[in-house]
Design an enzyme around this catalytic site. Structure first.
Site, PDB file in Angstrom:
ATOM      1  N   GLU A  58       2.002 -19.248  16.776  1.00  0.00           N
ATOM      2  CA  GLU A  58       3.408 -18.873  16.513  1.00  0.00           C
ATOM      3  C   GLU A  58       4.271 -20.121  16.380  1.00  0.00           C
ATOM      4  OE1 GLU A  58       3.971 -15.824  15.896  1.00  0.00           O
ATOM      5  OE2 GLU A  58       2.662 -14.563  17.118  1.00  0.00           O
ATOM      6  N   CYS A 117      -1.085  -5.423  -4.403  1.00  0.00           N
ATOM      7  CA  CYS A 117      -1.338  -5.411  -5.852  1.00  0.00           C
ATOM      8  C   CYS A 117      -2.441  -6.385  -6.253  1.00  0.00           C
ATOM      9  CB  CYS A 117      -0.057  -5.744  -6.611  1.00  0.00           C
ATOM     10  SG  CYS A 117       0.446  -7.468  -6.432  1.00  0.00           S
ATOM     11  N   HIS A 155       6.639  -8.620  -5.802  1.00  0.00           N
ATOM     12  CA  HIS A 155       7.031  -7.447  -5.036  1.00  0.00           C
ATOM     13  C   HIS A 155       8.175  -7.757  -4.073  1.00  0.00           C
ATOM     14  CE1 HIS A 155       3.355  -5.315  -6.512  1.00  0.00           C
ATOM     15  NE2 HIS A 155       4.295  -4.389  -6.584  1.00  0.00           N
TER      16      HIS A 155
HETATM   17 ZN   LIG Z   1       2.364  -7.630  -5.144  1.00  0.00          ZN
END
Ligand SMILES: [Zn+2]
Length: 170
Positions: A58, A117, A155
């Site tokens: 982190e 995708c 996206h």
């Molecule tokens: Zn994508």
């Protein structure tokens, strides 16, 4: 070999944390907060038991000063420091820790993830409890029901940047 493991405290309480991997192994870790001086903490640990490596999970939550303290550990204590974290937040902005790690690290290794995708996922969405992308708010949401999803820039653009532009044009 002895490795000192640190991770970001999820709240203000420093102390014992855990670092877990997806293959199911975990280990105890020192949970650091923004107030911690990592140079002093690592030096103290190193005096008690010789450390061969420092591992920080982190690492996006490190402060600029803490990243500089880690460069001291590498340069002056000669202990390698490996930091693992995410580069940008849900608005596509660098985290402070990631900013200075990108600037000052000796070596950068990108771990690639894939968007739904199939494109390379280089952005992160924050999803609220209904699964809707969050576009505004604090960089770090503590104790919320939000989840995170890695997506490609295309996206991310459709779900975040284009929506923000629409809102500002109305
Ligand atoms: Zn994508």
């Amino acid at each position: 070999m002895s490795t000192f493991v640190l991770t970001a405290a999820i709240d203000d309480r420093a102390g014992i944390g855990k670092v877990a991997s997806r293959i199911g192994i975990e280990c105890d870790a020192y949970a650091f907060t923004a107030q911690d001086n990592l140079k002093e903490i690592i030096e103290k640990e190193h005096h008690q038991q010789q450390q061969h490596c420092i591992l920080i999970d982190e690492a996006q939550f490190l402060s600029k000063e803490q990243v500089k303290q880690l460069t001291y550990v590498v340069d002056c204590l000669s202990i390698p420091v490996l930091c693992y974290g995410i580069k940008t937040d849900f608005q596509g902005e660098l985290f402070p820790g990631s900013h200075y790690l990108l600037a000052w690290a000796d070596k950068l290794v990108e771990l690639k993830t894939i968007c739904h995708c199939g494109r390379k996922a280089n952005m992160i969405l924050r999803l609220d409890s209904k699964g809707e992308p969050v576009r505004e708010g604090a960089q770090v949401e503590i104790g919320g029901n939000d989840s995170y999803e890695s997506v490609c820039r295309k996206h991310f653009r459709a779900l975040i940047w284009d929506k923000i532009e629409d809102e500002h044009h109305v």
